[in-house]
Design a protein around this motif. Structure first.
Motif, PDB file in Angstrom:
ATOM      1  N   ALA A 113      52.003  42.699  41.302  1.00 29.49           N
ATOM      2  CA  ALA A 113      51.109  42.725  42.455  1.00 29.49           C
ATOM      3  C   ALA A 113      50.084  41.627  42.263  1.00 29.49           C
ATOM      4  O   ALA A 113      49.759  41.250  41.134  1.00 29.49           O
ATOM      5  CB  ALA A 113      50.429  44.075  42.583  1.00 29.49           C
ATOM      6  N   LYS A 114      49.612  41.088  43.396  1.00 31.12           N
ATOM      7  CA  LYS A 114      48.683  39.964  43.331  1.00 31.12           C
ATOM      8  C   LYS A 114      47.322  40.393  43.863  1.00 31.12           C
ATOM      9  O   LYS A 114      47.230  41.050  44.900  1.00 31.12           O
ATOM     10  CB  LYS A 114      49.256  38.831  44.182  1.00 31.12           C
ATOM     11  CG  LYS A 114      48.504  37.536  44.120  1.00 31.12           C
ATOM     12  CD  LYS A 114      49.333  36.458  44.846  1.00 31.12           C
ATOM     13  CE  LYS A 114      48.458  35.345  45.372  1.00 31.12           C
ATOM     14  NZ  LYS A 114      49.110  34.612  46.455  1.00 31.12           N
ATOM     15  N   VAL A 115      46.305  40.041  43.124  1.00 30.84           N
ATOM     16  CA  VAL A 115      44.933  40.364  43.508  1.00 30.84           C
ATOM     17  C   VAL A 115      44.211  39.045  43.751  1.00 30.84           C
ATOM     18  O   VAL A 115      44.288  38.144  42.913  1.00 30.84           O
ATOM     19  CB  VAL A 115      44.219  41.108  42.348  1.00 30.84           C
ATOM     20  CG1 VAL A 115      42.747  41.322  42.670  1.00 30.84           C
ATOM     21  CG2 VAL A 115      44.916  42.435  42.056  1.00 30.84           C
ATOM     22  N   THR A 116      43.549  38.891  44.895  1.00 35.73           N
ATOM     23  CA  THR A 116      42.790  37.663  45.161  1.00 35.73           C
ATOM     24  C   THR A 116      41.326  38.014  45.417  1.00 35.73           C
ATOM     25  O   THR A 116      41.024  38.938  46.176  1.00 35.73           O
ATOM     26  CB  THR A 116      43.375  36.913  46.371  1.00 35.73           C
ATOM     27  OG1 THR A 116      44.752  36.628  46.093  1.00 35.73           O
ATOM     28  CG2 THR A 116      42.640  35.589  46.611  1.00 35.73           C
ATOM     29  N   LEU A 117      40.456  37.282  44.759  1.00 38.53           N
ATOM     30  CA  LEU A 117      39.017  37.423  44.989  1.00 38.53           C
ATOM     31  C   LEU A 117      38.562  36.165  45.701  1.00 38.53           C
ATOM     32  O   LEU A 117      38.668  35.057  45.143  1.00 38.53           O
ATOM     33  CB  LEU A 117      38.271  37.565  43.653  1.00 38.53           C
ATOM     34  CG  LEU A 117      38.637  38.802  42.838  1.00 38.53           C
ATOM     35  CD1 LEU A 117      38.222  38.638  41.389  1.00 38.53           C
ATOM     36  CD2 LEU A 117      37.977  40.035  43.420  1.00 38.53           C
ATOM     37  N   GLY A 173      30.275  25.113  45.754  1.00 40.56           N
ATOM     38  CA  GLY A 173      29.872  26.071  44.726  1.00 40.56           C
ATOM     39  C   GLY A 173      30.557  27.418  44.768  1.00 40.56           C
ATOM     40  O   GLY A 173      30.210  28.334  44.024  1.00 40.56           O
ATOM     41  N   ILE A 174      31.562  27.580  45.648  1.00 37.36           N
ATOM     42  CA  ILE A 174      32.326  28.824  45.592  1.00 37.36           C
ATOM     43  C   ILE A 174      33.825  28.523  45.472  1.00 37.36           C
ATOM     44  O   ILE A 174      34.294  27.435  45.795  1.00 37.36           O
ATOM     45  CB  ILE A 174      32.066  29.751  46.818  1.00 37.36           C
ATOM     46  CG1 ILE A 174      32.489  29.089  48.113  1.00 37.36           C
ATOM     47  CG2 ILE A 174      30.647  30.244  46.860  1.00 37.36           C
ATOM     48  CD1 ILE A 174      32.557  30.079  49.256  1.00 37.36           C
ATOM     49  N   THR A 175      34.538  29.524  44.996  1.00 36.37           N
ATOM     50  CA  THR A 175      35.962  29.322  44.752  1.00 36.37           C
ATOM     51  C   THR A 175      36.722  30.628  44.992  1.00 36.37           C
ATOM     52  O   THR A 175      36.111  31.664  45.292  1.00 36.37           O
ATOM     53  CB  THR A 175      36.172  28.800  43.311  1.00 36.37           C
ATOM     54  OG1 THR A 175      37.540  28.448  43.138  1.00 36.37           O
ATOM     55  CG2 THR A 175      35.790  29.844  42.275  1.00 36.37           C
ATOM     56  N   ASP A 176      38.068  30.575  44.884  1.00 37.13           N
ATOM     57  CA  ASP A 176      38.899  31.779  44.980  1.00 37.13           C
ATOM     58  C   ASP A 176      39.666  31.928  43.676  1.00 37.13           C
ATOM     59  O   ASP A 176      40.038  30.926  43.075  1.00 37.13           O
ATOM     60  CB  ASP A 176      39.948  31.650  46.097  1.00 37.13           C
ATOM     61  CG  ASP A 176      39.319  31.309  47.441  1.00 37.13           C
ATOM     62  OD1 ASP A 176      38.218  31.807  47.715  1.00 37.13           O
ATOM     63  OD2 ASP A 176      39.946  30.541  48.192  1.00 37.13           O
ATOM     64  N   MET A 177      39.927  33.150  43.291  1.00 37.66           N
ATOM     65  CA  MET A 177      40.779  33.368  42.123  1.00 37.66           C
ATOM     66  C   MET A 177      41.848  34.400  42.449  1.00 37.66           C
ATOM     67  O   MET A 177      41.556  35.421  43.056  1.00 37.66           O
ATOM     68  CB  MET A 177      39.945  33.844  40.933  1.00 37.66           C
ATOM     69  CG  MET A 177      40.780  33.933  39.665  1.00 37.66           C
ATOM     70  SD  MET A 177      39.871  34.570  38.262  1.00 37.66           S
ATOM     71  CE  MET A 177      39.040  33.129  37.707  1.00 37.66           C
ATOM     72  N   SER A 178      43.100  34.081  42.063  1.00 36.76           N
ATOM     73  CA  SER A 178      44.194  35.048  42.211  1.00 36.76           C
ATOM     74  C   SER A 178      44.717  35.390  40.842  1.00 36.76           C
ATOM     75  O   SER A 178      44.800  34.525  39.971  1.00 36.76           O
ATOM     76  CB  SER A 178      45.342  34.455  43.020  1.00 36.76           C
ATOM     77  OG  SER A 178      44.984  34.342  44.368  1.00 36.76           O
ATOM     78  N   LEU A 179      45.077  36.644  40.692  1.00 34.00           N
ATOM     79  CA  LEU A 179      45.724  37.025  39.447  1.00 34.00           C
ATOM     80  C   LEU A 179      46.795  38.065  39.728  1.00 34.00           C
ATOM     81  O   LEU A 179      46.788  38.696  40.786  1.00 34.00           O
ATOM     82  CB  LEU A 179      44.705  37.535  38.431  1.00 34.00           C
ATOM     83  CG  LEU A 179      43.570  38.417  38.915  1.00 34.00           C
ATOM     84  CD1 LEU A 179      43.981  39.858  38.804  1.00 34.00           C
ATOM     85  CD2 LEU A 179      42.346  38.145  38.065  1.00 34.00           C
ATOM     86  N   GLN A 234      33.072  37.196  48.511  1.00 34.37           N
ATOM     87  CA  GLN A 234      33.250  37.468  49.940  1.00 34.37           C
ATOM     88  C   GLN A 234      34.226  38.605  50.241  1.00 34.37           C
ATOM     89  O   GLN A 234      33.927  39.532  50.952  1.00 34.37           O
ATOM     90  CB  GLN A 234      33.671  36.200  50.677  1.00 34.37           C
ATOM     91  CG  GLN A 234      32.483  35.249  50.870  1.00 34.37           C
ATOM     92  CD  GLN A 234      32.932  33.816  51.142  1.00 34.37           C
ATOM     93  OE1 GLN A 234      34.131  33.524  51.203  1.00 34.37           O
ATOM     94  NE2 GLN A 234      31.971  32.936  51.306  1.00 34.37           N
ATOM     95  N   LYS A 235      35.449  38.493  49.728  1.00 37.28           N
ATOM     96  CA  LYS A 235      36.390  39.589  50.008  1.00 37.28           C
ATOM     97  C   LYS A 235      37.539  39.642  49.005  1.00 37.28           C
ATOM     98  O   LYS A 235      37.765  38.686  48.255  1.00 37.28           O
ATOM     99  CB  LYS A 235      36.940  39.472  51.425  1.00 37.28           C
ATOM    100  CG  LYS A 235      37.793  38.260  51.672  1.00 37.28           C
ATOM    101  CD  LYS A 235      38.441  38.365  53.057  1.00 37.28           C
ATOM    102  CE  LYS A 235      39.233  37.111  53.356  1.00 37.28           C
ATOM    103  NZ  LYS A 235      39.990  37.121  54.539  1.00 37.28           N
ATOM    104  N   THR A 236      38.253  40.751  49.019  1.00 36.30           N
ATOM    105  CA  THR A 236      39.417  40.909  48.149  1.00 36.30           C
ATOM    106  C   THR A 236      40.670  40.971  49.021  1.00 36.30           C
ATOM    107  O   THR A 236      40.615  41.434  50.164  1.00 36.30           O
ATOM    108  CB  THR A 236      39.338  42.220  47.340  1.00 36.30           C
ATOM    109  OG1 THR A 236      39.146  43.301  48.260  1.00 36.30           O
ATOM    110  CG2 THR A 236      38.217  42.216  46.347  1.00 36.30           C
TER     111      THR A 236
END
Ligand code: ADP
Ligand code: ASP
Ligand code: MG
Length: 407
Positions: A262-266, A301-307, A331-333
């Motif tokens: 499963a993939k989680v994105t922040l 200054g902001i980014t996204d991360m997926s794991l 911001q959101k998941t």
């Protein structure tokens, strides 16, 4: 005279008939002059059925109680196996994990073995008995019953083989050995004669269900020779052993697919030192394994991360994501469940180039889109849609010509 650990998986003890057949093999091994320790799994689909039952009575059963429940499956099997061996005229004694001091940590449903006390087993062997041990279960320091994660009987068997310095750990299952891909999904998959610990560890971690990954970590650390073979015939299976120089000539040894992903994105998290550590720290604290990690280039200054995490951990992973998002002011998941991980593994990748290109070309020819990529020295993994996983597996197996025996 040898010391042999024989582990029988669920399908190998599914019915009375099969238990008797497994017992006959145990007795044969004993009468050939060996000291035999048997490890058994729960019969057939018992573990799955118990999990379903738990879900029927509770949406989120406490993990401690899941372990209490699941451990009963293996407990049935050891008693039945001991009876079957006894009926064939050999002395035997069954043990639950707690009775032979399989001490684990306290992470219920995926506990790790810390220690095993071999004294009762050795005493049984000295008294000419076959020792029959429940796989998959242990006990923590507070006497709570724990389980070792799905497929954990493999780890019980290998850990016992390590502690007892067994000559070999035989893993009896429902296929003839370790194949170049799951033989149920790829009909022309080929049985591998010998495979290195490192390759088997990767294949197992990446979805080749035939061995639990943790068992291979033990095997490598303590040099346990493993022989994976069928409980339904006498064919030679696959030896999992230390790496030999000629093994590196094989570029790709196998292909594996895992749908437990499963993939989680922040989204919109701050791009500053310590953020990644905070996120990963939160997952580690809940004992949730994070596999692939991708961070996008940042803007303003902001980014996204997926794991990616195991799909079975998704419910908990969502809670962790929500908490860290709030903590960091993101911001959101977003969550994606219908994904699969497809991987090629081989120690020859260290010295050969072009492997990734060949894999990606095979996927492209099937119209399969790649969502994430990760590599290590001996593997390449991609995240793709779960729906195309099986055809992608066949295509990649074909692209590397794995049905053909290496020269
Ligand atoms: P057991 O109950 O004996 O532990 P498992 O179901 O855990 O058996 O593992 C055996 C199954 O693993 C096989 O039936 C096969 O479908 C699957 N499998 C997946 N990948 C492989 C592979 N590369 N080689 C052999 N079997 C595999
Ligand atoms: N019975 C457990 C399971 O189904 C352990 C095992 O079979 O190895 O996962
Ligand atoms: Mg198994």
């Amino acid at each position: 005279m040898g010391l042999i650990v024989q582990k029988f998986g669920g399908s190998s003890v599914a019915t009375a008939e099969r238990i008797k057949r497994a017992a006959a093999r145990v007795v044969r091994t004993k009468r050939a002059g060996n000291r035999v320790i048997v490890v058994v799994s729960a019969r057939g689909d018992t573990t799955d059925e118990l999990i379903e039952l738990a879900k029927e009575v509770s949406e989120e059963p406490p993990r401690r109680e899941i372990d209490m429940l699941l451990s009963t499956g293996e407990q049935q099997s050891v008693a039945l196996m001991a009876m079957a061996v006894d009926a064939l005229g050999e002395k035997s004694i069954s043990f639950a994990g707690a009775q032979i001091g399989v001490v684990t940590d306290s992470f219920h449903t995926k506990a790790k073995i810390k220690n095993i006390d071999p004294s009762r087993i050795l005493e049984a062997l000295d008294n000419d008995k076959v020792a029959i041990v429940a796989g998959f279960q242990g006990i923590d320091e507070n006497f709570n019953i724990t389980t070792l994660g799905r497929g954990g009987s493999d780890t019980t068997a290998v850990a016992l083989a390590a502690v007892l310095k067994a000559d070999v750990c035989e893993i009896f299952t429902d296929v003839d050995g370790v194949y170049t891909a799951d033989p149920r999904k790829v009909p022309d998959a080929r049985k591998i004669g010998r495979i290195s610990y490192d390759e088997m560890l990767e294949l197992a971690s990446l979805g080749a269900q035939v061995m639990q990954a943790r068992s291979i970590e033990f095997a490598k650390k303590y040099g346990v020779a493993i022989h994976v073979r069928s409980s339904f015939n006498d064919n030679e299976g696959t030896y999992i052993i230390a790496e030999a120089p000629e093994m590196e000539n094989i570029v790709v040894s196998g292909v594996a697919v895992s749908k437990n992903e499963a993939k989680v994105t922040l989204r919109g998290i701050p791009d500053r030192p310590g953020v990644a550590a905070t996120i990963l720290g939160a997952y580690a604290a809940r004992n949730i394994n994070v596999d692939m990690i991708v961070q996008n280039p940042s803007a303003a200054g902001i980014t996204d991360m997926s794991l990616t995490v195991e799909r079975t951990d998704l419910a908990e992973a969502k809670k962790v994501a929500a908490a860290v998002l709030e903590d960091l002011g993101g911001q959101k998941t977003e969550f994606e469940e219908n994904i699969a991980k497809l991987s090629v593994v081989g120690i020859g990748m260290r010295s050969h180039t072009g492997v990734a290109q060949k894999m990606f070309a095979a996927l492209a020819a099937e119209g399969v889109n790649i969502k994430m990529i990760s590599t290590s020295e001996i593997k390449i993994s991609v995240i793709i849609d779960a729906a195309s996983a099986d055809k992608a597996l066949v295509a990649v197996h074909q692209a590397f010509d794995l049905a053909k025996a290496p020269a």
